[in-house]
Design a protein around this motif. Sequence first.
Motif, PDB file in Angstrom:
ATOM      1  N   ASN A 167     -16.293 -16.345  -8.838  1.00 38.89           N
ATOM      2  CA  ASN A 167     -16.031 -15.335  -7.815  1.00 38.89           C
ATOM      3  C   ASN A 167     -14.717 -14.600  -8.054  1.00 38.89           C
ATOM      4  OD1 ASN A 167     -18.405 -15.908  -6.253  1.00 38.89           O
ATOM      5  ND2 ASN A 167     -17.396 -17.758  -5.522  1.00 38.89           N
ATOM      6  N   GLY A 168     -13.700 -15.358  -8.456  1.00 34.63           N
ATOM      7  CA  GLY A 168     -12.411 -14.724  -8.727  1.00 34.63           C
ATOM      8  C   GLY A 168     -12.492 -13.737  -9.869  1.00 34.63           C
ATOM      9  N   GLY A 169     -13.258 -14.090 -10.913  1.00 39.06           N
ATOM     10  CA  GLY A 169     -13.403 -13.195 -12.056  1.00 39.06           C
ATOM     11  C   GLY A 169     -14.130 -11.914 -11.704  1.00 39.06           C
ATOM     12  N   LEU A 170     -15.185 -12.023 -10.875  1.00 35.81           N
ATOM     13  CA  LEU A 170     -15.925 -10.831 -10.466  1.00 35.81           C
ATOM     14  C   LEU A 170     -15.061  -9.916  -9.603  1.00 35.81           C
ATOM     15  CD1 LEU A 170     -19.489 -12.199  -9.597  1.00 35.81           C
ATOM     16  CD2 LEU A 170     -18.711 -11.100 -11.694  1.00 35.81           C
ATOM     17  N   ILE A 171     -14.325 -10.507  -8.687  1.00 29.48           N
ATOM     18  CA  ILE A 171     -13.461  -9.705  -7.806  1.00 29.48           C
ATOM     19  C   ILE A 171     -12.342  -9.052  -8.603  1.00 29.48           C
ATOM     20  CG2 ILE A 171     -11.856  -9.785  -5.868  1.00 29.48           C
ATOM     21  CD1 ILE A 171     -13.574 -12.106  -4.746  1.00 29.48           C
ATOM     22  N   LEU A 172     -11.644  -9.855  -9.415  1.00 29.71           N
ATOM     23  CA  LEU A 172     -10.536  -9.321 -10.199  1.00 29.71           C
ATOM     24  C   LEU A 172     -11.013  -8.273 -11.194  1.00 29.71           C
ATOM     25  CD1 LEU A 172      -7.560  -9.393 -11.016  1.00 29.71           C
ATOM     26  CD2 LEU A 172      -8.103 -11.275 -12.595  1.00 29.71           C
ATOM     27  N   GLY A 173     -12.112  -8.568 -11.902  1.00 28.15           N
ATOM     28  CA  GLY A 173     -12.641  -7.616 -12.871  1.00 28.15           C
ATOM     29  C   GLY A 173     -13.032  -6.302 -12.214  1.00 28.15           C
ATOM     30  N   GLY A 174     -13.635  -6.382 -11.031  1.00 31.38           N
ATOM     31  CA  GLY A 174     -14.019  -5.171 -10.324  1.00 31.38           C
ATOM     32  C   GLY A 174     -12.828  -4.365  -9.850  1.00 31.38           C
ATOM     33  N   LEU A 175     -11.845  -5.038  -9.282  1.00 32.10           N
ATOM     34  CA  LEU A 175     -10.646  -4.341  -8.801  1.00 32.10           C
ATOM     35  C   LEU A 175      -9.873  -3.700  -9.945  1.00 32.10           C
ATOM     36  CD1 LEU A 175      -9.348  -6.860  -6.100  1.00 32.10           C
ATOM     37  CD2 LEU A 175     -10.477  -4.659  -5.716  1.00 32.10           C
ATOM     38  N   VAL A 176      -9.774  -4.415 -11.059  1.00 32.69           N
ATOM     39  CA  VAL A 176      -9.085  -3.866 -12.228  1.00 32.69           C
ATOM     40  C   VAL A 176      -9.843  -2.668 -12.785  1.00 32.69           C
ATOM     41  CG1 VAL A 176      -8.422  -4.335 -14.624  1.00 32.69           C
ATOM     42  CG2 VAL A 176      -7.930  -6.022 -12.851  1.00 32.69           C
ATOM     43  N   GLY A 177     -11.169  -2.729 -12.752  1.00 31.12           N
ATOM     44  CA  GLY A 177     -11.972  -1.668 -13.334  1.00 31.12           C
ATOM     45  C   GLY A 177     -12.116  -0.422 -12.481  1.00 31.12           C
ATOM     46  N   LEU A 178     -11.874  -0.505 -11.181  1.00 33.90           N
ATOM     47  CA  LEU A 178     -12.073   0.651 -10.309  1.00 33.90           C
ATOM     48  C   LEU A 178     -11.258   1.885 -10.699  1.00 33.90           C
ATOM     49  CD1 LEU A 178     -12.515  -0.699  -6.662  1.00 33.90           C
ATOM     50  CD2 LEU A 178     -14.117   0.662  -8.000  1.00 33.90           C
ATOM     51  N   PRO A 179      -9.980   1.753 -11.111  1.00 33.58           N
ATOM     52  CA  PRO A 179      -9.238   2.951 -11.508  1.00 33.58           C
ATOM     53  C   PRO A 179      -9.893   3.735 -12.638  1.00 33.58           C
ATOM     54  CG  PRO A 179      -7.734   1.120 -11.192  1.00 33.58           C
ATOM     55  CD  PRO A 179      -9.124   0.551 -11.128  1.00 33.58           C
TER      56      PRO A 179
END
Length: 223
Positions: free
Chosen positions: A57-69
Amino acid sequence: MADRKRIATNCGIAGALVSLGAILLATVLAPPETFTWQGRALSDMGRYGAPTFPVFNGGLILGGLVGLPFAWRLWIASRNVLERAGIALLAIAIAGQIGVGIFFLEHTAVYLETSLHGVAALTVFGIAPFASWVYGTGAALAGDGRLAVASFWFGNVHPVVWLGWLFAIGGALDTGTWFAVPEFVAAVAFGGWILSLAVAVRRRPDGEPAGARNDNELDVPSR
């Protein structure tokens, strides 16, 4: 401005790698009683109480937040309305990925009475291929043939792998047999498409591919 563009492009690369890396790491760390390729879904690794709960879950959240920009970077480099529509769908799919991590399986035992995990998962897997196809159509209209072809084929992976899975299990929709396999292939296709977009944008500092025509340019007759 150039530094912000470069950082946002790198965010696309980092976000995809973090997300896929977290999924892979979770499959390695998950004990057989919580995850197997043959009988579980990927989300079982993020189920409340599972040993791989924080990694998945942490990887999906972090990866998504990092990728949004990166969606912003694509938007300012877009060349027509179809590319922008594809980018909007991309951002929604990434938001769905973040939602999968936030609304993990059995999150109702911790908060909320209604499970939103299925909605989040469908947002990712349902919208990702359309994002690829719509953006690919825009890239084709902009004269960017290689990126258009790549986008179309990354999008095509999704229905092919899901239909192949259904055929392999005999069309039984209520079974979880090998369900993690098409999920993982679809996740790789989504991440691979984002990586291809990031590499393409990174190679052209002005955000315009070689040989492509800007919509704002006017034809100038030769003399």
